[in-house]
Write an enzyme that holds these catalytic residues in place. Structure first.
Site, short mmCIF file in Angstrom:
data_model
loop_
_atom_site.label_atom_id
_atom_site.label_comp_id
_atom_site.label_asym_id
_atom_site.label_seq_id
_atom_site.Cartn_x
_atom_site.Cartn_y
_atom_site.Cartn_z
N HIS A 1 -27.64 -118.57 93.10
CA HIS A 1 -28.45 -118.86 91.92
C HIS A 1 -27.97 -120.11 91.18
O HIS A 1 -28.74 -121.01 90.87
CB HIS A 1 -28.45 -117.65 90.97
CG HIS A 1 -29.32 -117.83 89.78
ND1 HIS A 1 -28.92 -118.53 88.66
CD2 HIS A 1 -30.59 -117.42 89.52
CE1 HIS A 1 -29.90 -118.54 87.75
NE2 HIS A 1 -30.92 -117.87 88.26
N HIS B 1 -34.88 -107.53 91.85
CA HIS B 1 -34.50 -108.91 91.53
C HIS B 1 -33.10 -109.25 92.07
O HIS B 1 -32.15 -108.50 91.82
CB HIS B 1 -34.53 -109.08 90.02
CG HIS B 1 -34.34 -110.47 89.54
ND1 HIS B 1 -33.47 -110.79 88.52
CD2 HIS B 1 -34.90 -111.64 89.92
CE1 HIS B 1 -33.52 -112.08 88.29
NE2 HIS B 1 -34.38 -112.63 89.12
O1 G3P Z 1 -38.18 -115.54 90.77
C1 G3P Z 1 -38.12 -114.92 89.53
C2 G3P Z 1 -36.80 -115.16 88.83
O2 G3P Z 1 -35.75 -114.91 89.71
C3 G3P Z 1 -36.71 -116.55 88.26
O3 G3P Z 1 -35.59 -116.79 87.50
O4 G3P Z 1 -33.32 -117.60 87.10
O5 G3P Z 1 -33.64 -115.26 87.78
O6 G3P Z 1 -33.97 -117.11 89.41
P1 G3P Z 1 -34.06 -116.68 87.98
MG MG Z 2 -34.69 -116.01 91.17
#
Ligand code: G3P
Ligand code: MG
Length: 252
Positions: A52, A10
């Site tokens: 982000h 992630h």
């Molecule tokens: O794409 C999955 C996840 O990254 C979505 O939430 O806020 O971490 O971008 P966020």
């Molecule tokens: Mg994300």
């Protein structure tokens, strides 16, 4: 059948490296990952960059908005020191730089389209056009899905725009809680997958998505026991922040 990797790092390197930077991509590689999720937003001059939050203050210091800042100014901001001083000076990379790095290293990408407020359609179009340009050879050769990135977004409008600009790049619709009309939304986007928060997912919902023939992706799963549970429910893939606890071969 899910044609993509099952375990995805992630924001590049999870919590072990500053999110959405090239250092994070290198960290994911060091832990054996060849599959990443990252977030893409537009700079003030319309250049897609990895980011982000729409405003500064968390991963880059200071005040201000990404949508008001030129890409050349973002490129010299420090996106690393907030996590650890050993990452100080790590820049905000452009989407194009990261795509090139991932391609050179055989890393598959889940590209999350993350529009600044009000920039949904523009962000979808620009990210899709950029991706289609960088993957022109694969698109012309009708490459299989595993040779292309997978777009995802919480923004229905951004994904609809991405579909217009690059219909050949697959799409996953991203939701925090699965809405009642999830199937109609997937159909309207011609999406291949539903991406959802594992915390709000039930086994009944997982079965329904799989029975309907769609891929099912969860974010962000950091507990190995929970990861095993949702894989048993039929979840195809998930991203994790704990790449030190959940490796790329987990559950296989
Ligand atoms: O794409 C999955 C996840 O990254 C979505 O939430 O806020 O971490 O971008 P966020
Ligand atoms: Mg994300």
């Amino acid at each position: 059948m899910w044609p993509y990797p099952k375990i995805i790092s992630h924001r590049g390197g999870g919590t072990l490296a500053p999110e959405n930077t090239l250092a994070a991509m290198r960290c994911g590689m060091q832990y054996g990952f060849r599959a990443v999720e990252f977030d893409v937003m537009l700079s003030g001059d319309g250049i897609p960059v990895l980011m982000h939050d729409p405003q500064f203050g968390r991963t880059v210091p200071g005040r201000g908005r990404v949508a008001d800042t030129l890409a050349k100014d973002l490129a010299v901001m420090d996106a690393g020191a907030w996590l650890d001083s050993r990452f100080a000076g790590e820049p905000v990379p452009t989407f194009e730089e990261v795509v090139r790095y991932c391609r050179q290293n055989g890393i598959w990408m889940n590209v999350e389209i993350k529009p600044s407020p009000g920039a949904d359609e523009q962000t979808g179009h620009v990210v899709a056009e950029t991706t289609a340009r960088l993957f022109a050879d694969e698109l012309a050769a009708h490459a299989g899905p595993a040779d292309l990135p997978l777009f995802s977004s919480f923004s229905f409008d951004a994904l609809a725009a991405a579909r217009q600009s690059a219909p050949g790049i697959p799409r996953g619709y991203l939701v925090d809680t699965i809405p009642d009309d999830w199937l109609a939304r997937l159909q309207a986007l011609d999406a291949c997958a539903l991406h959802t928060n594992h915390k709000n997912l039930t086994s009944t919902q997982a079965s329904a998505v799989k029975t309907a023939g769609y891929g099912l992706f969860c974010y962000t799963v950091n507990d190995p026991a929970r990861a095993q549970e949702i894989l048993r429910w039929g979840v195809d893939a998930f991203c994790t922040d704990r790449i030190d606890l959940i490796g790329p071969g987990f559950g296989v």
